[in-house]
Scaffold this active site. Sequence first.
Site, PDB file in Angstrom:
ATOM      1  N   ASP A 288       0.870  -1.161   0.000  1.00  0.00           N
ATOM      2  CA  ASP A 288       0.000   0.000   0.000  1.00  0.00           C
ATOM      3  C   ASP A 288       0.921   1.230   0.000  1.00  0.00           C
ATOM      4  O   ASP A 288       2.135   1.123   0.168  1.00  0.00           O
ATOM      5  CB  ASP A 288      -0.969  -0.007   1.182  1.00  0.00           C
ATOM      6  CG  ASP A 288      -2.181   0.872   0.894  1.00  0.00           C
ATOM      7  OD1 ASP A 288      -3.211   0.688   1.559  1.00  0.00           O
ATOM      8  OD2 ASP A 288      -2.093   1.729  -0.017  1.00  0.00           O
TER       9      ASP A 288
HETATM   10  C1  GLC Z   1      -4.240   4.417  -0.458  1.00  0.00           C
HETATM   11  C2  GLC Z   1      -5.139   3.284  -0.046  1.00  0.00           C
HETATM   12  C3  GLC Z   1      -5.235   2.189  -1.055  1.00  0.00           C
HETATM   13  C4  GLC Z   1      -5.144   2.794  -2.440  1.00  0.00           C
HETATM   14  C5  GLC Z   1      -3.727   3.313  -2.601  1.00  0.00           C
HETATM   15  C6  GLC Z   1      -3.524   4.001  -3.939  1.00  0.00           C
HETATM   16  O1  GLC Z   1      -3.498   4.866   0.626  1.00  0.00           O
HETATM   17  O2  GLC Z   1      -4.887   2.690   1.219  1.00  0.00           O
HETATM   18  O3  GLC Z   1      -6.473   1.515  -0.841  1.00  0.00           O
HETATM   19  O4  GLC Z   1      -5.420   1.835  -3.430  1.00  0.00           O
HETATM   20  O5  GLC Z   1      -3.356   4.182  -1.545  1.00  0.00           O
HETATM   21  O6  GLC Z   1      -4.320   5.124  -4.034  1.00  0.00           O
END
Ligand code: GLC
Length: 746
Positions: A288
């Site tokens: 993430d």
């Molecule tokens: C965010 C979220 C994740 C998302 C990623 C890209 O922090 O936790 O769900 O897909 O970053 O935007």
Amino acid sequence: MLSKFSLTALAVFSFCAHLHAQIKTKTSSAIDQKVDKLLSQMTLEEKIGQLNQYTSDRLSTGPLTPNSTKYQEIKDGKVGSMLNVRGAKETRTIQEMAMQSRLKIPLLFGLDVIHGYRVTFPIPLAEAASWDLNAIESSARVAATEAAASGIHWTFAPMVDIARDPRWGRVMEGAGEDPYLGSLIARARVQGFQGKGLGNLDAVMACAKHFAAYGAAIAGRDYNTVDMSDRQLWETYLPPFKAAVDAGAATFMNSFNELNGIPATGNAYLQRDILKGKWNYQGFVVSDWGSISEMVAHGFAKNNTDAARLAITAGSDMDMEGHAYLTGLPVLVKENKVDVALINDAVKRILRKKFELGLFDDPYRFSNESREKKVLNSAQNHQAALDVAEKSVVLLKNDNQLLPLSKSTKTIAVIGPLGKSSNDMKGFWSVEWENDHLVSPFEGLQNKLGKQTNLLYSQGCNINDTVRTGFADAVATARKADVIIMAVGEAFNMSGEAKSRANIHLPGVQEDLIKAIKATGKPVVVMIMAGRPLIFNWTADHADAILYTWWLGSEAGNAMANVLFGDYNPAGKLPMSFPRAEGQIPVFYSSKNTGRPSPNGQPALYRSSYLDIPNTPQYAFGYGLSYTNFSFADLKLNKSQITKNDDVTVSFTLKNTGKYAGEEVVQLYLQDVVASVTRPVKELKDFQKVYLKPGESKTISFAITREKLSFYDQKMNWTTEPGEFKLMIGNASDHILLQDKFELVD
Ligand code: GLC
């Protein structure tokens, strides 16, 4: 007994050994042969480049690390993927940079297409309330078709985190509290996004996230610690991820949280033992946003390089905006702290997807402006969004059949801060468009009623107001009307990522506004819009009718109007329990009986209860009304005793006893009454959504297979045990209409 840590080290070692063995003996598919050939041509730096993902300059969906060299790094082959780039033109421009690199390896473009791309669909929690797997799949299908036509290869969805704490803002993104419903919805969404398979120009890679147990953050506070038994993990939080693997999800995303002391991103038990080991997962795992480097803040890594070592060792293949792999991995390999086999494995997983998407044949195949213009925002896609939105609405109350309203009502007043809001209807995690138009509640009524009805409006207050200065005008407006429709709730950005709320009552003075309007004596319909279950106990007791409309997306107002006037008979059922007070959280239907159960959950001395409120939620999982009524009768079981190899067939008669055609979600729950591990008082094991005309009846049947009787025993073996099973059928988890029992014998 080996410690968990040594088990993990053993797993990593055996994984590397397996990997070396696999590389030599694996019977490669054509794509694997191309991957192996390309890998053999790559330098270490180029390999590590494939594991590196940056965000665009357009949008950051996390704490941004300034990066002025990203485009040069793309040209140098040091970037494998970009996120938050979108559009045929924009993706083509950036892909052209990647084509300047030595090996011309195409970039993957990922985006959070969570509930629609150009046409916004209801938030996932709203769609879950439809209990309509075909509708949910079609929603993902439309989103994928639009996104793929706009240069996107990969959506960071479905979010499949089970969540039982409405203080957590990300409940809006998932499918609620139940692993059975959540698993079916996970499968439907993966199938919707990937369609007939990667390589098709209307398919995008799905991404099951956030692996794992992110929804169990202590106190509902986003990113907070998660700590649970292995039993809780396997029984409740892992099933939707396994469903996503079985549905062929191309990618996984790990999660920000630690699990039992080990951050998910550096958790080999999750990513190696379970996902890539036991489940033999062949896709790749993206971290993430920044979660690799955040292991330093967790106190799990000494520095970014150490974090890179821990993450790649634990099975985190791609580094999203962590800026850890690109600089850390070369050093680690040089110092023999990371086996290059681990890097090769991660690179191969990523390259395999790029081949499957056809990007090596034509890196620009998804970046076609003429197709983009044709596919996006079509009337057909809007119709699909309207259909799903109608199905997502939950009717919570309808005293004296106030609803559906008559279209010949002379004067209707729309009152409340969300009455004319268009922008809020999109919900969190919608894709932003300039000059986008979403249908507000008021506009939906205008579209429906035209000039035949005198439509009034008064805002009454703002969403988070502490003042009541607008009440007088609202009350005066209400007095002129025959019926009042309140439009209240949160703002769209009061739920979503980093949007936890400790107080989940209707915000501000909105419930006081409802009281003031109710005091006029006029009939009051309350529409509540939010991304989570809210608390509104006074309204629950005093409103004449209540519709929970979540965030319904582009066609919100039209869907609301169709439900309000009976052009669509609501059939939604809650995918999450609604607490009476924050003090009850977590409150969910599949609870344990305890040694001192309280009768009907009421306050009772020396019983598991509260002094001040009942244990039961304000509204239960699976609850939702219809404009018609259904009877459940003639329950039959084909056997009252079964062996482990038998199924029980259950049947009953469902009848529409009201005056409107409508749908009922009939729900089957089981309880394993006595077992070597205590079992919940009930668990959802099957359901059917059935459409019946007035007076029509239908025999409904369910097969209860051994799988539905199984659980993890004391040694965490998935098994069944002989004994009595209680069978319950109803139209809500707290509204059981038929019950019986049967025995499983050795
Ligand atoms: C965010 C979220 C994740 C998302 C990623 C890209 O922090 O936790 O769900 O897909 O970053 O935007």
